[in-house]
Design an enzyme around this catalytic site. Sequence first.
Site, PDB file in Angstrom:
ATOM      1  N   LYS A 175      32.355  65.753  35.918  1.00  0.00           N
ATOM      2  CA  LYS A 175      32.617  64.185  35.680  1.00  0.00           C
ATOM      3  C   LYS A 175      33.529  63.996  34.723  1.00  0.00           C
ATOM      4  O   LYS A 175      33.809  64.599  33.649  1.00  0.00           O
ATOM      5  CB  LYS A 175      31.278  63.760  35.220  1.00  0.00           C
ATOM      6  CG  LYS A 175      31.236  62.165  35.462  1.00  0.00           C
ATOM      7  CD  LYS A 175      29.952  61.849  34.832  1.00  0.00           C
ATOM      8  CE  LYS A 175      29.586  60.310  35.362  1.00  0.00           C
ATOM      9  NZ  LYS A 175      30.474  59.402  34.379  1.00  0.00           N
TER      10      LYS A 175
ATOM     11  N   SER B 220      30.951  64.079  30.498  1.00  0.00           N
ATOM     12  CA  SER B 220      29.695  64.140  30.486  1.00  0.00           C
ATOM     13  C   SER B 220      28.965  65.335  29.902  1.00  0.00           C
ATOM     14  O   SER B 220      29.640  66.442  30.147  1.00  0.00           O
ATOM     15  CB  SER B 220      28.727  63.913  32.012  1.00  0.00           C
ATOM     16  OG  SER B 220      27.358  64.181  31.810  1.00  0.00           O
TER      17      SER B 220
ATOM     18  N   HIS C 159      36.419  37.632  43.720  1.00  0.00           N
ATOM     19  CA  HIS C 159      34.651  37.675  43.627  1.00  0.00           C
ATOM     20  C   HIS C 159      34.420  39.127  43.826  1.00  0.00           C
ATOM     21  O   HIS C 159      33.108  39.425  44.101  1.00  0.00           O
ATOM     22  CB  HIS C 159      34.122  36.901  44.372  1.00  0.00           C
ATOM     23  CG  HIS C 159      34.485  35.276  44.362  1.00  0.00           C
ATOM     24  ND1 HIS C 159      33.725  34.408  43.523  1.00  0.00           N
ATOM     25  CD2 HIS C 159      35.744  34.484  45.028  1.00  0.00           C
ATOM     26  CE1 HIS C 159      34.463  33.240  43.493  1.00  0.00           C
ATOM     27  NE2 HIS C 159      35.265  33.154  44.397  1.00  0.00           N
TER      28      HIS C 159
ATOM     29  N   GLU D  22      38.081  52.389  28.477  1.00  0.00           N
ATOM     30  CA  GLU D  22      36.815  51.963  27.683  1.00  0.00           C
ATOM     31  C   GLU D  22      37.262  51.915  26.178  1.00  0.00           C
ATOM     32  O   GLU D  22      36.421  50.894  25.479  1.00  0.00           O
ATOM     33  CB  GLU D  22      35.915  53.067  27.915  1.00  0.00           C
ATOM     34  CG  GLU D  22      35.337  53.306  29.496  1.00  0.00           C
ATOM     35  CD  GLU D  22      34.552  54.490  29.536  1.00  0.00           C
ATOM     36  OE1 GLU D  22      33.998  54.591  30.644  1.00  0.00           O
ATOM     37  OE2 GLU D  22      34.248  55.291  28.640  1.00  0.00           O
TER      38      GLU D  22
END
Length: 462
Positions: A320, A314, A184, A327
């Site tokens: 970043k 970014s 969970h 992805e």
Amino acid sequence: MSSQKFRIERDSMGELQVPADALYGAQTQRAVENFPISGLRMPRPFIRALGLIKAAAAEANAEMAGLQGVIAEAIVKAAMEVAEGRHDEHFPVDVFQTGSGTSSNMNANEVIAHLASKYSGQAVHPNDHVNMGQSSNDVIPTAIHLSAILLCEERLLPALQRLEDSIARRAEELKDLTKTGRTHLMDAMPITLGQELSGWAQQVRNGRERVREGLARLRRLAIGGTAVGTGINAHPRFGARVVQLLSERCGTALEESPNRFESLSSQDAAVELSGQLKTVAVSLMKISNDLRWMNSGPLAGLAEISLPALQPGSSIMPGKVNPVIPEAVNMIAAQVMGNDVAITVGGQAGNFQLNVMLPMIAYNLLQSIELLANGSRLLAEKCIDGFQVNRDRLQDALSRNPILVTALNAVIGYELGARIAKTAYAENRPVIDVAAEMTQLSRQELERLLDPAALTKGGLQK
């Protein structure tokens, strides 16, 4: 004003202009004009399969149906050039065309006839010679099956093996590194990183097995059924011989369909394989999402691992770095799931003796195979192979995990264990320190019972 030159071609519907340098003829040109829909052309593996089928058909017809030897040889030469991709620019027909794929079949017939006429010095007819003993209705289903088999065997299955090997190697390397398990998305009992990765490896292994199983029914080819499955206008042994020749040339086991009426009217085998591909996509998405979570941070996330830094993440935030490969694989998985829906809808379009969504099924099935093959290799080479483990972060989270108290249930009971866990969490203290205060167990006994590495092996600690 266009300077393109044209020639006049004829078919049963009359005359029309065709680009002067085109290898195709009138029927292909009509399809180009009738279906300016997507700009998507039939995939290279499908065109390859068409070429292979036409070559095998010419050989079979030369043996048993009286096709003149010099013409047969020229057809085989031209068809193999098509199979090898030497004339792909002459296959302009849109994916969204006549549902039988007749336009693509005639495209192949016309290109091969044009080339064979040049090679033989004789007039080779696209229907009478190249399409001899065939129909679009058995050629296109055969091409779907053959192209999917070859693409799976040559690209997808090796790519999945590469991914499985990469994960299994890292699992063995990290088999003794203990971390916090999660259910969970919440802290749970310890697990080793190797155990976690072994689950991924098994998913990929299962996917390979599923794909192999799905290929079994794809090996049954429709060729020889001609228009409606009866084999009209084909030699009685034509289909069997073409299947034999294709098996030999492609180096893979192929079979005659046991029922060509089924093979022309349905695409159940393609739907089945698509379902297996969707399952592989689900597995890759699960693995990719785990990697993204484990890599999250570097400060505010889990930061259990660091994926290879591949590009700036970014346009506005310097420094970043994002998990770009997982992805991309997730987008691949989503596309494959969508393709499966389209293939499923296409599969039910078998009206009486013919399925009439064949080109769309072919395009989406082959795209799914190609995407999964490419995604699996990228995941292995640019992600699994090179991720680094942040061992200090794993150990720090593990030492403060209050759920470790679960190991004391058999000794102190669930209720006291719950109080210890809540206290440890509220005070941000190691569970072993709280348990030492709230139970009669010695520090030595607690260290033995709460040893995270021992807890990954299961069973009661005695």
